[in-house]
Design a protein around this motif. Sequence first.
Motif, mmCIF file in Angstrom:
data_model
loop_
_atom_site.group_PDB
_atom_site.id
_atom_site.type_symbol
_atom_site.label_atom_id
_atom_site.label_comp_id
_atom_site.label_asym_id
_atom_site.label_seq_id
_atom_site.Cartn_x
_atom_site.Cartn_y
_atom_site.Cartn_z
ATOM 1 N N GLU A 134 0.714 -1.334 0.103
ATOM 2 C CA GLU A 134 -0.098 -0.085 -0.017
ATOM 3 C C GLU A 134 0.770 1.476 -0.025
ATOM 4 O OE1 GLU A 134 -4.243 -1.615 2.131
ATOM 5 O OE2 GLU A 134 -2.459 -0.809 3.427
ATOM 6 N N LEU A 135 2.173 1.143 0.149
ATOM 7 C CA LEU A 135 2.961 2.457 0.321
ATOM 8 C C LEU A 135 3.374 2.925 -1.143
ATOM 9 C CD1 LEU A 135 6.039 1.305 2.523
ATOM 10 C CD2 LEU A 135 4.358 3.051 2.727
ATOM 11 N N VAL A 136 3.138 1.977 -2.321
ATOM 12 C CA VAL A 136 3.039 2.483 -3.618
ATOM 13 C C VAL A 136 2.047 2.500 -4.485
ATOM 14 C CG1 VAL A 136 5.635 1.390 -3.364
ATOM 15 C CG2 VAL A 136 3.843 -0.040 -4.497
ATOM 16 N N GLY A 137 2.554 3.062 -5.710
ATOM 17 C CA GLY A 137 1.176 3.115 -6.700
ATOM 18 C C GLY A 137 1.419 2.093 -7.692
ATOM 19 N N ASN A 138 2.437 1.093 -7.482
ATOM 20 C CA ASN A 138 2.327 0.032 -8.530
ATOM 21 C C ASN A 138 2.556 -1.199 -7.627
ATOM 22 O OD1 ASN A 138 2.585 1.424 -11.290
ATOM 23 N ND2 ASN A 138 3.846 2.400 -10.323
ATOM 24 N N PRO A 139 1.622 -1.565 -6.887
ATOM 25 C CA PRO A 139 1.870 -2.990 -6.095
ATOM 26 C C PRO A 139 1.498 -4.082 -6.846
ATOM 27 C CG PRO A 139 -0.207 -1.901 -5.547
ATOM 28 C CD PRO A 139 0.354 -1.119 -6.433
ATOM 29 N N VAL A 140 2.245 -5.361 -6.817
ATOM 30 C CA VAL A 140 2.258 -6.471 -7.575
ATOM 31 C C VAL A 140 2.295 -7.644 -6.600
ATOM 32 C CG1 VAL A 140 3.392 -7.978 -9.141
ATOM 33 C CG2 VAL A 140 3.653 -5.342 -9.348
ATOM 34 N N ALA A 141 1.158 -8.414 -6.611
ATOM 35 C CA ALA A 141 0.981 -9.652 -6.039
ATOM 36 C C ALA A 141 1.538 -10.725 -6.673
ATOM 37 C CB ALA A 141 -0.636 -10.046 -5.764
ATOM 38 N N VAL A 142 2.651 -11.445 -6.134
ATOM 39 C CA VAL A 142 3.215 -12.634 -6.709
ATOM 40 C C VAL A 142 2.817 -13.818 -6.176
ATOM 41 C CG1 VAL A 142 5.683 -13.505 -7.021
ATOM 42 C CG2 VAL A 142 5.443 -11.157 -7.048
ATOM 43 N N LYS A 143 2.235 -14.637 -7.002
ATOM 44 C CA LYS A 143 1.470 -16.114 -6.700
ATOM 45 C C LYS A 143 0.941 -15.861 -5.411
ATOM 46 C CE LYS A 143 4.465 -19.058 -9.587
ATOM 47 N NZ LYS A 143 5.432 -19.967 -9.517
ATOM 48 N N PRO A 144 -0.047 -14.892 -5.134
ATOM 49 C CA PRO A 144 -0.339 -14.533 -3.689
ATOM 50 C C PRO A 144 -1.430 -15.561 -3.348
ATOM 51 C CG PRO A 144 -1.764 -13.597 -5.515
ATOM 52 C CD PRO A 144 -0.676 -13.992 -6.138
ATOM 53 N N GLU A 145 -1.257 -15.799 -1.729
ATOM 54 C CA GLU A 145 -2.114 -16.456 -1.125
ATOM 55 C C GLU A 145 -3.480 -15.916 -1.246
ATOM 56 O OE1 GLU A 145 -0.642 -15.999 2.942
ATOM 57 O OE2 GLU A 145 -1.848 -14.301 3.212
ATOM 58 N N GLU A 146 -4.490 -16.787 -1.030
ATOM 59 C CA GLU A 146 -5.833 -16.372 -1.372
ATOM 60 C C GLU A 146 -6.479 -14.861 -0.822
ATOM 61 O OE1 GLU A 146 -10.679 -18.146 -0.805
ATOM 62 O OE2 GLU A 146 -8.915 -19.054 -0.030
ATOM 63 N N LYS A 147 -6.103 -14.633 0.482
ATOM 64 C CA LYS A 147 -6.495 -13.230 1.061
ATOM 65 C C LYS A 147 -6.016 -12.270 0.136
ATOM 66 C CE LYS A 147 -7.426 -11.487 5.539
ATOM 67 N NZ LYS A 147 -7.208 -11.731 7.009
ATOM 68 N N LEU A 148 -4.701 -12.277 0.027
ATOM 69 C CA LEU A 148 -4.050 -11.180 -0.691
ATOM 70 C C LEU A 148 -4.621 -11.154 -2.232
ATOM 71 C CD1 LEU A 148 -2.050 -8.866 -1.109
ATOM 72 C CD2 LEU A 148 -0.268 -10.561 -1.564
ATOM 73 N N ARG A 149 -4.972 -12.351 -2.760
ATOM 74 C CA ARG A 149 -5.386 -12.529 -4.329
ATOM 75 C C ARG A 149 -6.870 -11.560 -4.017
ATOM 76 N NH1 ARG A 149 -4.791 -15.412 -8.918
ATOM 77 N NH2 ARG A 149 -2.904 -16.321 -7.963
ATOM 78 N N ASN A 150 -7.517 -11.927 -3.100
ATOM 79 C CA ASN A 150 -8.923 -11.202 -3.257
ATOM 80 C C ASN A 150 -8.628 -9.751 -3.202
ATOM 81 O OD1 ASN A 150 -10.212 -13.706 -3.370
ATOM 82 N ND2 ASN A 150 -10.572 -13.844 -1.091
ATOM 83 N N VAL A 151 -7.789 -9.279 -2.349
ATOM 84 C CA VAL A 151 -7.421 -7.853 -2.193
ATOM 85 C C VAL A 151 -7.063 -7.155 -3.667
ATOM 86 C CG1 VAL A 151 -6.148 -5.940 -1.200
ATOM 87 C CG2 VAL A 151 -7.100 -7.787 0.330
ATOM 88 N N ALA A 152 -5.974 -8.157 -4.134
ATOM 89 C CA ALA A 152 -5.496 -7.237 -5.408
ATOM 90 C C ALA A 152 -6.577 -7.416 -6.446
ATOM 91 C CB ALA A 152 -4.343 -8.363 -5.788
ATOM 92 N N LYS A 153 -7.420 -8.395 -6.649
ATOM 93 C CA LYS A 153 -8.534 -8.486 -7.697
ATOM 94 C C LYS A 153 -9.513 -7.295 -7.360
ATOM 95 C CE LYS A 153 -8.794 -13.328 -8.781
ATOM 96 N NZ LYS A 153 -9.390 -14.445 -8.989
ATOM 97 N N GLU A 154 -9.686 -6.949 -5.957
ATOM 98 C CA GLU A 154 -10.714 -5.860 -5.695
ATOM 99 C C GLU A 154 -10.004 -4.546 -6.140
ATOM 100 O OE1 GLU A 154 -11.688 -6.214 -1.516
ATOM 101 O OE2 GLU A 154 -12.779 -8.098 -1.934
ATOM 102 N N ARG A 155 -8.970 -4.403 -5.783
ATOM 103 C CA ARG A 155 -8.274 -3.082 -6.256
ATOM 104 C C ARG A 155 -7.617 -2.935 -7.462
ATOM 105 N NH1 ARG A 155 -5.298 -1.861 -0.385
ATOM 106 N NH2 ARG A 155 -7.064 -2.450 0.785
ATOM 107 N N GLY A 156 -7.698 -3.908 -8.383
ATOM 108 C CA GLY A 156 -6.964 -3.951 -9.682
ATOM 109 C C GLY A 156 -5.673 -4.052 -9.752
ATOM 110 N N TRP A 157 -5.064 -4.672 -8.819
ATOM 111 C CA TRP A 157 -3.484 -4.602 -8.649
ATOM 112 C C TRP A 157 -3.099 -5.833 -9.714
ATOM 113 C CZ3 TRP A 157 -2.349 -4.818 -2.742
ATOM 114 C CH2 TRP A 157 -2.600 -3.556 -2.244
ATOM 115 N N GLU A 158 -1.749 -5.604 -10.466
ATOM 116 C CA GLU A 158 -1.182 -6.752 -11.203
ATOM 117 C C GLU A 158 -0.850 -7.914 -10.063
ATOM 118 O OE1 GLU A 158 2.579 -7.521 -14.031
ATOM 119 O OE2 GLU A 158 2.389 -5.588 -12.765
ATOM 120 N N ILE A 159 -1.124 -9.220 -10.837
ATOM 121 C CA ILE A 159 -1.019 -10.361 -10.213
ATOM 122 C C ILE A 159 0.091 -11.130 -11.179
ATOM 123 C CG2 ILE A 159 -1.877 -12.539 -9.474
ATOM 124 C CD1 ILE A 159 -4.488 -10.895 -8.759
#
Length: 219
Positions: free
Chosen positions: A193-218
């Motif tokens: 959340e510190l940056v404008g370009n967060p990237v989820a790398v093979k994320p666990e389910e809880k982070l994957r859900n957040v990344a999808k909701e916020r439109g982050w790159e996975i």
Amino acid sequence: MRVAIFDFDGTLYAEETFKLLMTHLKEHPIYKTNYSRFYRSIVPPYIANKLKLYPTSKMKARSMQLYLEAFSGISTAEMDAYFEELKDKMQKDFNQDVIERLEKHQSDDVHILLVSGAYTQFLQRVTAGLTFNQIIGTDIPYKEDKIDIHSPISHVNGTRKTENILKILKDQQIDWENSFAYGDSYSDLPVLELVGNPVAVKPEEKLRNVAKERGWEII
């Protein structure tokens, strides 16, 4: 200045560091005699954590403190050699997609940080060949160049990662909106959340859900 912040376990390194460290100690020709004592000592906090009676963050910190007791009185050079033995094996499991991102950021003159709860000295040895401007990890306490098992470690985990990042960069003008962060776990969220370009790398389910909701790159 732009920054790129990389997590280690599950991000740069595809596996779990502490499991590998346990196996390395168990099978080591010199230090394996200390494994049984170490294993017995981590069972109580591990069971308490599984029963949800002991927080995961405290369990991890306690495990890392207990691990060092197998090396009481060992010198810096001896610990370097011990960690160096893991380098080739670990680098085979580095995520090549993440390595490519790291190299791209280097070519773009981005300030690169590796931030992990793993031992700093371990990170320095096993990432040899990669270039980081700074490595933030859990420091091993030494006294007169011998591991001091009586001094408590300050485990870099959760919000402490963010605190250490901000402390190290406090004198720099950071372009956070155009900076990058890579992580695999929900506990990495404060850093992402510190940056404008967060990237989820093979994320666990809880982070994957957040990344999808916020439109982050996975990746």
